[in-house]
Structure formats: structure tokens, C-alpha cells
Design an enzyme around this catalytic site. Structure first.
Site, PDB file in Angstrom:
ATOM      1  N   LYS A   1       3.692  27.579  21.742  1.00 40.29           N
ATOM      2  CA  LYS A   1       3.458  26.190  21.338  1.00 40.29           C
ATOM      3  C   LYS A   1       4.159  25.287  22.338  1.00 40.29           C
ATOM      4  CE  LYS A   1       7.475  25.809  18.266  1.00 40.29           C
ATOM      5  NZ  LYS A   1       7.966  25.650  16.894  1.00 40.29           N
TER       6      LYS A   1
ATOM      7  N   THR B   1      10.101   6.326  27.177  1.00 43.15           N
ATOM      8  CA  THR B   1       9.874   7.460  26.276  1.00 43.15           C
ATOM      9  C   THR B   1       9.146   8.584  27.000  1.00 43.15           C
ATOM     10  OG1 THR B   1       8.797   8.131  24.205  1.00 43.15           O
ATOM     11  CG2 THR B   1       7.743   6.385  25.456  1.00 43.15           C
ATOM     12  N   GLY B   2       9.256   9.768  26.464  1.00 45.48           N
ATOM     13  CA  GLY B   2       8.536  10.918  27.007  1.00 45.48           C
ATOM     14  C   GLY B   2       7.202  11.154  26.338  1.00 45.48           C
TER      15      GLY B   2
ATOM     16  N   GLU C   1      10.681  21.018  14.972  1.00 48.94           N
ATOM     17  CA  GLU C   1      10.550  22.432  14.675  1.00 48.94           C
ATOM     18  C   GLU C   1      10.735  22.686  13.189  1.00 48.94           C
ATOM     19  OE1 GLU C   1      11.499  26.061  17.459  1.00 48.94           O
ATOM     20  OE2 GLU C   1      13.350  25.288  16.571  1.00 48.94           O
TER      21      GLU C   1
ATOM     22  N   ASP D   1      14.976   3.903  23.935  1.00 48.14           N
ATOM     23  CA  ASP D   1      14.200   5.106  23.659  1.00 48.14           C
ATOM     24  C   ASP D   1      13.266   4.810  22.490  1.00 48.14           C
ATOM     25  OD1 ASP D   1      13.437   7.830  23.636  1.00 48.14           O
ATOM     26  OD2 ASP D   1      14.878   8.225  22.055  1.00 48.14           O
ATOM     27  N   LYS D   2      12.270   5.654  22.270  1.00 55.62           N
ATOM     28  CA  LYS D   2      11.371   5.450  21.131  1.00 55.62           C
ATOM     29  C   LYS D   2      11.732   6.341  19.951  1.00 55.62           C
ATOM     30  CE  LYS D   2       7.330   7.367  20.664  1.00 55.62           C
ATOM     31  NZ  LYS D   2       7.389   7.882  19.273  1.00 55.62           N
TER      32      LYS D   2
ATOM     33  N   ARG E   1       5.970   9.206  29.314  1.00 53.39           N
ATOM     34  CA  ARG E   1       5.960  10.458  30.066  1.00 53.39           C
ATOM     35  C   ARG E   1       7.033  10.443  31.163  1.00 53.39           C
ATOM     36  NH1 ARG E   1       3.705  14.293  27.046  1.00 53.39           N
ATOM     37  NH2 ARG E   1       1.445  14.277  26.932  1.00 53.39           N
TER      38      ARG E   1
ATOM     39  N   ASP F   1      19.197   7.777  21.036  1.00 56.55           N
ATOM     40  CA  ASP F   1      19.810   8.609  19.993  1.00 56.55           C
ATOM     41  C   ASP F   1      19.951  10.074  20.391  1.00 56.55           C
ATOM     42  OD1 ASP F   1      17.007   9.195  19.862  1.00 56.55           O
ATOM     43  OD2 ASP F   1      17.339  10.039  17.881  1.00 56.55           O
TER      44      ASP F   1
END
Length: 1160
Positions: A619, A732-733, A555, A454-455, A867, A893
Site C-alpha cells: 500500500k 503540504t505533501g 494506519e 502545514d495542512k 507535493r 504538527d
């Protein structure tokens, strides 16, 4: 045929996926894709719909019923389930938990049953039974019983200790106390006596005893703060909030005692983050969700007391539903070891069969004609051969090592402790050590080919800092003064004018402060107001200072930034939120909160201003926000340009927007919203549909940019792992630009790297598929497949692909369901056959395309998938496992990495800012990505080398020991007579040769840890399986065969024509057996000395100590004293005349026996 084609997946090879769009939701159903179908409805569809409507209604999701303060309600007969024959019990579990497996009566039978389910233990039990049959056994029964009891005993003691600890824990938990409403008053009761429907009171720092609905608390608006560390490992506080009606009416004891609410909710399940239910009370129906439920295992914090209604108890609680067994992972060596044991069993059977045939022949030729060999049995040679087959199965049984699996577990346990104790993997800043959460995978850490990472939070710190923003098309955040002039060196903005500023926030754009204070552009103030109002953060005051509790670092960073810029979130209730706007406190009525989730990628809040206006603030990710903007947004392009700039600087972005809502429109929408909120079936889908109706025609305000820095040592770690021939894929997303820039920052990509994107890959794969289709003619099966590379040799290439392109390339696009609803009417065989063939062709095409993609991606030095959804992450890992047969490791994580971590051969969790879900699902965990190089290059490599050495030596010493019987059989008429004494056979694997090999498996090192890190190329031996494979196994077998030959034939030659000082031949069976045994013990212990690379005191002590122990026990067993005490068991006494010969023969055999080990 057209109908059939409509129902299948179609692949448009000219379709161009959008790199910016996150693919469909992991949970999306095909029904959700029907919206884009044509409006004209076929006649057949109308008829089918009418038939569908006449069917029985769908079963309700909310079938669990709870009546407050009414235990008798839950004892009704229709709530009873048949447990055993006529014995019935309530479907509502009591609150006593039972995690133990045994009691005093069941421990011995159940534990033995579980142990004998293992093939090795059952095999030796059968041998033990065979040894009690005099006709087939020449070996005393205790030679197998003693090792078997030792193995069973060690395992049983371990199981007993674990179960006693579980008993103690269960008693301690079940006997905890809390206050329960009984007879109209709160009374102290034990946890085990709590039942569904009880109303309970909990106080500060109490554990929650069951899954309960929060009714009220001592905090304003019945807020309740809980710590969920036992559920998900997160130590940050979370808040729960009761319904407004229960907060209003259920504060007093008498009201709680009279409470008669009725709850319909989902059945017990293991979803910690989901709950669907309805409370019916006071002629109203009120929706319940996870925010109103306190789960068992939570701890009440910062709340003096709270009241709750028990919904799920005991085994039905979510924490107990999550306590099931996880999928068991096994190493490559495990599988190989099992196949080798099967090979040994086959060799054992063949040897026994051959020797049994030899005995039958010998009996027919010699035994039947030798009167002095007559034993009183008139058995035929064939029957004697059959008995001898089983006799040799018993004599040669030590070829199958009984202690192998126990020894392997001991070594793995020790290696796991070494990982836990490694101070160089200890993160002092957070007091987090490395943790081996499994003991079965250590050696596989030395065989990794691919790492999937993951990033956010894994390569980066996941500590978010507000860096820049774009408001009304203008970028803020550069180093400039109030006059908009840029400066290389400029002082930080002074926030002393803001009494709520936290004093830690660093910002350098003085012009933004000027804009906020002047109010020239109202969009600037509205931008930060949106950050202060649109969130789920909770606030409390500690020593007069505001303390925010955020569900995510992003957030928290945004709300904290708004606070420093003068828009301070002060408090919230069920229906209001209070903001300080540049010193002026204003309270807004919260009309609705449209929750964020991984599918929506956005969050909205609808508020009524003090002036009476209704506004929606939203948002979310730029991809989903831009789809919902009003056509007239003048700053749309400028904001998109700013987003591209932020992405190039590796900043995380969110878009902010709003809209004003008319009173009439809101009233109409609110009815739909309330109806969806109390829906008992598919509530989430109904709410999403309602949310979509209001979240449209939005006005864009701007975008935020948050910095997430790389962790320390990430580039160095990636470089070393690359030198170890480990390929790293980042999943990653994030946006493509952000992911690409992170790739350069962590040196996964360099300036010489040629980057290939989705469109490039798609064309290459399309060409390859065409070539394969052209070659796939009639004669294709006679032509061997040719594996052509996709790229010319040389050059450094990387692949960057988005989730949309991934779906397109792998043919994973969603199937659009046919508009014609299919009823169950009979089809012809021809239709069924054609449909089946069509599906097979599509599956074959899909499989070939996926294999080609994996081959292409594996030719690249680095792969970045951006993505992508959690499901796609797991899919990519599974594809590499499936088509490359390579050992994979996934590291992450967050909760979105759990799927990937569980799919990979080895999962590593980073204990970072996103909670502990990844850690709790992982096999290994630590605090920083840089520790991965030490885990693999040091501990993984050492574990692999140690295990391989251990297994090779273990097989060798058992072959050398057992095959002496084989050679001896040629000189005893194949009679299954043993070459050693019975006690030596019983103790050889237990005392004489066990400790040195265990210590080598725990402590041996070929090079130090520093050299292992300095020369990563040493790691490749594990990737290529060079140290343990079938070739190495047969070398060990051959080594054992040669050693056994030398151990047998040299003493045989020494004794064959020898005369003692008294003129008698000393070649008795006892002297010969002791000589071979002595030579064997010395040989195998010296051999392990030759194999040891890293000598320590304990290694030396174990080798020489084992030899000394053998001689000590041998002299005791051959003494006259023990013969007098137990003459039937210890029949041998040591003849003085043969001592010198024994010693000479032993030394000669030992010297010759070790020598092959130096050569082989």
C-alpha cells in the site's frame, strides 16, 4: 568543453514536470541518478574505475564495538583517547550524566567570566576601573559598582538557581537503580555504575538507564512496550521486538550471564529513529535496527520485565546527544536596539572628545592664569584634556543604559507567562494550554508578514475516518442500500454480525457489506485482507477488547476499518501474523517487511499463506504505486478516476496492490535481502535497491479514501489574519486537487480568486528572465532596475504549485553527474577559470530566477505548495526571508514540519495526533490552529507596543538624566564635575525610575483584547515598524535633550541672582543638585504617566511610590544624623534656608520639563 558541460546542471525549459510526482528525496545522492545514463562506457571511464578500485577501502560505518559481559574488553589501550597531555580515558562513556555547569569552586569565576563576555557588562567593568583613578574621575566608584552588582547579582542568582536544580536532577537520576549481571547473578546497581557491555534487567514502569539492545522479555516473542514521552513527547505506546535467536536462548539468568555476543554498530549519534548494527553470536550474524533498541529516557509499559545489553551509556546515549543547544533566534527589535546602543556609544565618545577639547582650551586660557585654581599638579592643558576625556566617559556613561538588557528580559519573561496563563488559548478537551517555549521572541509576534502552514493536523484535525474506497474500479461509501440504490437518508450499517466490531465505526453503504458477505467478488475480500495484514500496528487486549497501537492515524484508521468489515488483526510475532477472516482465524508466516519511509512512500509485506503460497501486499501513495504496476491492469483508469473524485472531496488516498511470487524467485531475492540486512555500510541504500527488485509488476486492487476534517475556527482565523495584512502560504505533501479543495474549504481561496498554476508561472518567469537578459547589456549598470509587477493591478490571485514545478522554476533539479569519474589530475588555469565563470553564471541565473519567483508569489493573496518534501518547505520559507526581508512564522504538527519551523523567524507547534516533534522544536505551541489569531493579534501586538514604548521611554529618561551634565560643563570649565550627588546617580536607574517603566512594559494596552480581534487592521503598525525605528529613537533623544535643558536652565535662572532671608545667596552646589534631581524624578515619572494608555492600581502606585521613595531617601541622606555617622560619604546636610527655593525651583522645572513630552 563537452566534458565540462556534461558535469554541469542543464535546464530544459521545455521540460514539463509531473504534478502528481513527489520530487526527489531530500537525502538522495547524485549517484542514484546514474541509472538512466547510457550503457556504453567510455574507455577513460574504465581506466578511472580501475584506479578507483585500487584505492583504500571505504571506512566501515559500524566501528563501535561492544562485547557482552566483558568490561575488560572495553578497557583495552586501542579504545583509549588522550584527554589532556598524557591523561587518557576510554572512548566508552560511563553512565553518569552531568548536565550542571558549575560546582562550589567554579561558580563565581565561571559565572563572572560568562557575564563579562557580554559587551555591556564588560564596558561598565572598564568604567569601574577608570573610576578608581583619581586623575580622571570626578565620580565616586560606587555609583557604577552598585548598579553593576545589581545586574550581575540578579543574573548570577538566576544561574545559580537553575544550576542547583540541575545538580539535584543529576543526583536523582544517577542514583536510580536497576539489576545488572555481576558474578553470574543479577544484582542491584546504581545507574552511574552501569557500563557498556553490561546485561541488565528492567521491570514494568522502569526508566531505561542507557541505550540497550533488547534481548528478551516476559511477553510472547519478546515484545516490549515503551513510552517515549521524554524523547519525542509522544504518549502513545510503541513496541520493540528482540531478535528471534535472543528470544529463544536468553530467557534464563544463567544464559544471560553466559551471553558473549559481539556487536558492531554505528558510532554514537543523535538520530532517534535510526540504528545500524550487527550481532555476531552462535556462529551467525544478525542485523540490528532501531526496532530492537530501547533508548535511554523511555519507560517500560505493559511488560513485566525485559533484558537488554548496554550499547551506549551516559553522554553517548541518543537523548544526551540531542541535548545540544538549538539555534538562537533574535528579534528585529533586538538588532535595532543593539545598533542604537552602538549609536549612543559613538555620541558619548564624540561628546566626551568635544568637552575634553573644551577643557584643554579653558585650561590654556583661564585655568593656568587663575592662582586660586592651582591643584598642585603641573600638567599641561593637553594632558588635562586627555584625563578629562576619560572623566567625561565616566560621567556620561549612563547614556549607555546598564539595566536595559536585564529590564528587557524581565518584560519578555512576564509576557511569556501571560501567554501561558491565557485561558482563551487553553484546549480543555486535551488539557493542553498554550506554551511560550522561548522568552526572546514575544514582540516579534506583532510583526509577522507571512505565515507558512502545514495542512494535515494543522488546518485539519488529523483524526482519520475511513469514508470511501474503490475496489476493482467500483466506488463504495455512498448512502445506498444492499440493492445498490442511493438514498439521501439511510441508516448506518449494522455490524452486530461481527463480534470484533468496535461499535464506533459509522458507514452507510450497505452494498459493500453485501459484497463482502456474498463473496461474489474475491477482490473485495482481498482488499480488506490487505488492510488487515500490511501494517506495523501492535495489538493488546484490555478487558477482552482489542486495542490497537498505531504509529500514524492513517494506519490506525485503515486497520480499524478492516476490523469492522470482518478482517480482524488479532496478533503478531517476529515471524507470524494472525488474522480473523469473517470469523475464521488464520496465521500467516511473515517472510519480510519492506518498511515505509518518507522517501519510499509505500510499505509492503511478504507472507506465506497456510496453503504454502507466497504473496506480496503493498500500500502506498498513488504516484509510487502506479509506477510499479503490471501493464495488464484493467481497472487502472477507473481507479485513477476514483482517486480524482476522492481528491475533489478533500479525502486522503492510498492505493492497494499485490502480487504472487514464485518460490524460486523468492529464494533468490531473499538471499539479496539478507545480505543487504547485515550490510555494515550504506544499509538503507542497499535495502532500498533490493526492495525495488521485488516491488514491480503489481496487480492493482483499489484505493482507500480517508476523511480528515478541518479544525474548528480555521476559516474565521484565516480571514482575520488576512485582514491584518498577513499572507498565508500552505505547504503540504498532499495531491494538488486535495490541497486546492482544502484551500476553498478554509476560505483561503474564494470563487473570485484567479488561480495560477505551475505552467502559468513558469511562462511568466521565463518572459521576465528574457526581458532582464535583454536589458542587461553594457549600459545596464547605469540604468536603475525597474520593478514591474507580474500581474495587472486589481483582482484576487492565488498560486498553486507542486513540488516538481517548484524544483523546475527555482532551478533546483538534481545535477546528473558525469559518467567520467574525475581523478585528481592537474588542469590548466584556463580550464579552471572557465569552469568558475560557468558556475558563477549558473548561480547568478538561479538567484535571479528565485528572486523573481518570490516577487511573483508575494503578489498573490494566497500560495499553496503541494507535493512538497520537508526540505522544500524549509527552502520556500528561507527564500521569502532572503528576498523579502519579511518576518516569517511557520506552523505545523509533525516531524516533517520541523525543518520549516526551525527555519522561520518564529516556529509554532501544534500538539496534535502526530506526536510532539514539532512542538519540541517550536518557539510557541498550542492545540488548535484558531489560537494563532489570539497569539498574533492580541499577545503579539501588545508585546510589540509595550516593548516599543518601554525602549522609547528608557532612552528618553536616560538622555534627560545624563545630558544635564553636558549643560553643566559649560559653567564649570569642562572639568567633568557632576551635576548630581553621587548617591542619586547610583540609585536613579535602580530605584527612582525603574519600576514604572517595567510595569508599562508588562501591562500597558492601547485597546482591549476584544477590540484587537475585532479590528485586525490595528496589527499593521508592527509590520511597518511604526513604533520603534531610528526616527522614533532620535525623537526620544531630542525629547531627552529638551527636557535636560529645561531641568538645568530653569533652576540655574532661579538660583543665579537669588538672595535668602538672611541676606546670603542660597545658590550652593548642594541645593542646586537636589533641585535638579527632584525636578528630574518628578518629570520622568509624570512623563510615563502621560505615556500610559492603560491605568491600573499598580501603575499609579509605582509612579507616585517612586517619587515618594526618592524624597524619603533624599531626606535621610541629607539628615544630620547620617552625616555624623558617615561624614566622608554623606558630606551634605540640608540647609533650612534653601528649602523653599528648592521646592519652588523643582516645581517650576518639573512643569516646564513635562510640557515638551506633550508636544514631541
Amino acid at each position: 568543453m563537452s566534458t565540462e558541460r556534461d558535469s554541469e546542471t542543464t535546464f530544459d525549459e521545455d521540460y514539463q514536470p509531473n504534478d502528481e510526482v513527489v520530487p526527489y528525496s531530500d537525502d538522495e545522492t547524485e549517484d542514484e541518478l546514474d541509472d538512466q545514463e547510457p550503457a556504453v562506457e567510455p574507455e577513460q571511464n574504465r581506466v578511472n574505475k580501475e584506479a578507483e578500485e585500487n584505492r583504500e577501502p571505504v571506512r566501515k560505518e559500524c566501528t563501535w564495538q561492544v562485547k557482552a559481559n566483558d568490561r575488560k574488553y572495553h578497557e583495552q589501550t586501542h579504545f583509549m583517547n588522550t584527554k589532556f597531555f598524557c591523561i587518557k580515558e576510554s572512548k566508552y562513556a560511563n553512565n553518569a550524566i552531568k548536565t550542571y555547569k558549575y560546582n562550589a569552586f567554579t561558580f563565581l569565576p565561571m559565572n563572572l567570566f560568562e557575564q563579562f563576555k557580554r559587551a555591556a557588562n564588560f564596558y561598565f567593568l572598564v568604567l569601574l576601573v577608570l573610576q578608581t583613578i583619581p586623575q580622571i574621575s570626578t565620580l565616586a566608584w560606587y555609583t557604577t559598582l552598585f548598579p553593576l552588582l545589581l545586574v550581575l547579582g540578579i543574573t548570577a542568582i538566576k544561574d545559580l538557581v537553575d544550576d542547583v536544580a540541575r545538580h539535584k536532577m543529576d543526583r536523582e537520576i544517577n542514583n536510580r537503580t536497576c539489576e545488572v549481571i555481576k558474578d553470574g547473578r543479577f544484582k542491584v546497581a546504581k545507574w552511574k555504575d552501569i557500563q557498556v557491555g553490561d546485561v541488565i534487567r528492567l521491570r514494568k514502569n522502569d526508566f531505561v538507564p542507557a541505550d540497550i539492545l533488547l534481548l528478551s522479555s516476559s511477553e510472547p516473542n519478546s515484545l516490549c512496550y515503551v513510552e517515549t514521552a521524554e524523547l519525542d513527547g509522544e504518549t502513545n505506546l510503541k513496541f520493540k521486538m528482540s531478535l528471534e535467536i535472543t528470544d529463544q536462548y536468553l530467557q534464563r539468568e544463567d544464559a544471560l550471564a553466559a551471553f558473549d555476543g559481539f556487536i558492531e554498530c554505528e558510532e554514537p549519534n543523535n538520530r532517534l529513529d535510526k540504528f545500524t548494527g550487527i550481532l555476531s553470536w552462535r556462529k551467525g550474524r544478525f542485523p540490528l535496527d532501531a526496532d530492537k533498541i530501547l533508548l535511554r529516557g523511555c519507560v517500560i509499559r505493559n511488560t513485566d520485565f525485559c533484558h537488554g545489553l548496554v550499547i551506549f551509556a551516559g553522554a553517548d546515549t541518543k537523548i544526551m546527544k540531542n541535548s545540544g543547544k538549538t539555534r538562537f533566534k533574535r528579534t528585529k527589535i533586538d538588532y535595532l536596539m543593539n545598533y542604537m546602543v552602538y549609536t549612543i556609544i559613538v555620541v558619548l565618545i564624540l561628546l566626551s572628545a568635544g568637552l575634553a577639547i573644551g577643557h584643554a582650551y579653558w585650561e590654556a586660557q583661564v585655568g593656568n592664569y587663575s592662582w586660586y585654581l592651582y591643584d598642585g599638579e603641573d600638567a599641561t592643558p593637553s594632558l588635562r584634556g586627555f584625563f578629562n576625556f576619560w572623566g567625561y566617559i565616566i560621567v556620561l556613561n549612563t547614556m549607555v543604559p546598564i539595566s536595559l538588557y536585564v529590564s528587557v528580559e524581565v518584560i519578555r519573561l512576564g509576557q511569556s507567562h501571560f501567554i501561558n496563563w491565557d485561558l482563551q488559548m487553553y484546549y480543555a478537551e486535551k488539557d493542553t494550554p498554550a506554551k511560550a517555549r522561548t522568552t526572546t521572541l514575544n514582540e516579534q509576534l506583532g510583526q509577522i508578514h507571512y505565515i507558512f502552514s502545514d495542512k494535515t493536523g494543522t488546518l485539519t484535525q488529523n483524526i482519520m475516518t475511513f469514508k470511501k474506497c474503490c475496489i476493482n474500479g467500483q466506488i463504495y461509501g455512498d448512502h445506498r442500500d444492499a440493492s445498490q440504490h442511493n438514498h439521501n437518508k439511510i441508516e448506518q450499517v449494522d455490524f452486530s454480525w461481527n463480534t470484533y466490531a468496535d461499535g464506533k465505526f459509522a458507514f452507510y453503504d450497505h452494498y459493500l457489506i453485501e459484497q463482502i458477505q456474498s463473496g461474489k467478488e474475491p477482490e473485495v475480500r482481498q482488499f480488506f485482507f490487505l488492510l488487515a495484514v500490511c501494517h506495523t500496528v501492535m495489538v493488546d487486549r484490555i478487558d477482552g477488547h482489542l486495542n490497537y497501537q498505531a504509529a500514524s492515524p492513517d494506519e490506525g484508521a485503515l486497520v480499524n476499518a478492516a476490523r469492522n468489515f470482518g478482517f480482524v488483526f488479532l496478533a503478531r510475532t517476529q515471524n507470524t501474523i494472525t488474522i480473523s477472516e469473517l470469523g475464521t482465524e488464520r496465521t500467516y508466516n511473515v517472510l519480510a517487511i519492506l518498511d515505509f519511509n518518507s522517501d519510499r512512500k509505500r510499505m509492503s509485506i511478504i507472507v506465506r499463506t497456510p496453503e504454502g503460497n507466497i504473496k506480496l501486499y503493498c500500500k502506498g501513495a498513488d504516484t509510487v504505486i502506479y509506477e510499479r504496476l503490471h501493464q495488464m491492469n484493467p481497472t487502472k483508469q477507473e481507479t485513477q478516476d476514483a482517486l480524482d473524485v476522492f481528491a475533489n472531496e478533500t479525502l486522503r488516498t492510498l492505493c492497494l496492490c499485490y502480487k504472487e511470487i514464485e518460490e524460486k524467485d523468492f529464494a533468490e531475492w531473499n538471499k539479496k535481502f539478507m545480505a543487504a540486512s547485515v550490510s555494515s555500510t550504506h544499509r538503507d541504500e542497499a535495502l532500498d535497491k533490493v526492495y525495488e527488485e521485488i516491488e514491480k509488476d503489481l496487480i492493482l486492487l483499489g484505493a482507500t479514501a480517508i476523511e480528515d476534517k478541518l479544525q474548528d475556527g480555521v476559516p474565521e482565523t484565516i480571514s482575520k489574519l488576512a485582514k491584518a495584512d498577513i499572507k498565508i502560504w500552505v505547504l503540504t505533501g498532499d495531491k494538488k486537487e486535495t490541497a486546492e479543495n482544502i484551500g476553498f474549504a478554509c476560505e483561503l481561496l474564494t470563487e473570485d480568486t484567479t488561480i495560477c498554476y505551475g505552467e502559468d508561472i513558469n511562462s511568466l518567469l521565463h518572459s521576465r528572465m528574457e526581458n532582464q537578459r535583454n536589458r542587461g547589456g553594457v549600459y545596464a549598470k547605469f540604468v536603475p532596475p525597474v520593478q514591474e509587477p507580474f500581474f495587472p493591478s486589481g483582482g484576487n490571485r492565488a498560486l498553486i504549485i507542486t513540488g516538481s514545478w517548484l524544483n523546475e522554476i527555482l532551478l533546483e533539479k538534481k545535477t546528473k553527474r558525469s559518467r567520467i569519474l574525475k581523478l585528481k589530475f592537474p588542469r590548466t588555469e584556463e580550464e579552471r577559470r572557465m569552469r568558475t565563470q560557468s558556475k558563477r553564471r549558473l548561480e547568478a541565473k538561479k538567484e535571479q530566477r528565485q528572486k523573481n519567483f518570490v516577487d511573483l508569489a508575494c503578489e498573490c493573496s494566497a500560495v499553496i505548495c503541494c507535493r512538497v518534501t520537508p526540505k522544500q518547505k524549509a527552502m520556500v520559507v528561507d527564500l521569502v526571508k532572503k528576498y523579502k526581508k519579511a518576518i516569517t512564522l511557520a506552523i505545523g504538527d509533525g516531524a516533517n514540519d520541523v525543518n520549516m519551523i526551525k527555519t522561520a523567524h518564529i516556529g509554532v507547534g501544534i500538539s496534535g495526533q502526530e506526536g510532539m516533534q514539532a512542538v519540541m522544536s517550536s518557539d510557541y505551541s498550542f492545540a488548535q490552529f484558531r489560537y494563532l489569531q489570539r497569539l498574533l493579534l492580541v499577545h503579539g501586538r501588545w508585546s510589540y507596543i509595550r516593548m516599543c514604548k518601554f525602549l522609547r521611554y528608557f532612552f528618553y529618561k536616560n538622555f534627560a538624566f545624563t545630558l544635564v551634565h553636558f549643560w553643566y560643563s559649560f559653567f564649570n570649565g569642562y572639568s567633568a564635575q557632576t551635576a548630581y550627588e553621587d548617591w542619586f546617580i547610583a540609585l536613579y536607574n535602580v530605584l527612582y525610575s525603574s519600576l514604572p517603566v517595567l510595569l508599562m512594559g508588562l501591562l500597558d494596552q492601547d485597546v482591549s483584547d476584544k477590540l484587537s480581534l475585532r479590528f485586525p487592521g490595528l496589527y499593521v503598525v508592527g509590520q511597518r515598524d511604526l513604533l520603534f525605528n531610528y526616527k522614533r529613537f532620535f525623537v526620544s533623544l531630542l525629547h531627552g535633550v529638551l527636557t535636560s535643558m529645561i531641568l538645568f536652565f530653569i533652576p540655574l535662572g532661579a538660583y543665579l541672582q537669588t538672595v535668602g532671608q538672611d541676606g546670603e545667596a542660597p545658590s550652593d552646589y548642594q541645593s542646586f543638585a537636589v533641585t535638579i534631581a527632584s525636578a528630574l524624578v518628578i518629570t520622568v515619572n509624570f512623563q510615563i504617566g502621560l505615556d500610559t494608555s492603560y491605568w491600573t492600581f499598580v501603575n499609579a502606585f509605582s509612579i507616585f511610590g517612586s517619587i515618594a521613595l526618592y524624597f524619603g531617601i533624599m531626606f535621610d541622606f541629607h539628615s544630620a544624623g547620617i552625616h555624623v555617622l558617615l561624614p566622608s560619604t554623606f558630606q551634605f546636610t540640608d540647609p533650612e534656608a534653601s528649602q523653599a527655593v528648592e521646592g519652588g525651583g523643582a516645581v517650576a522645572a518639573e512643569a516646564a520639563g513635562v510640557r515638551p513630552g506633550c508636544v514631541v
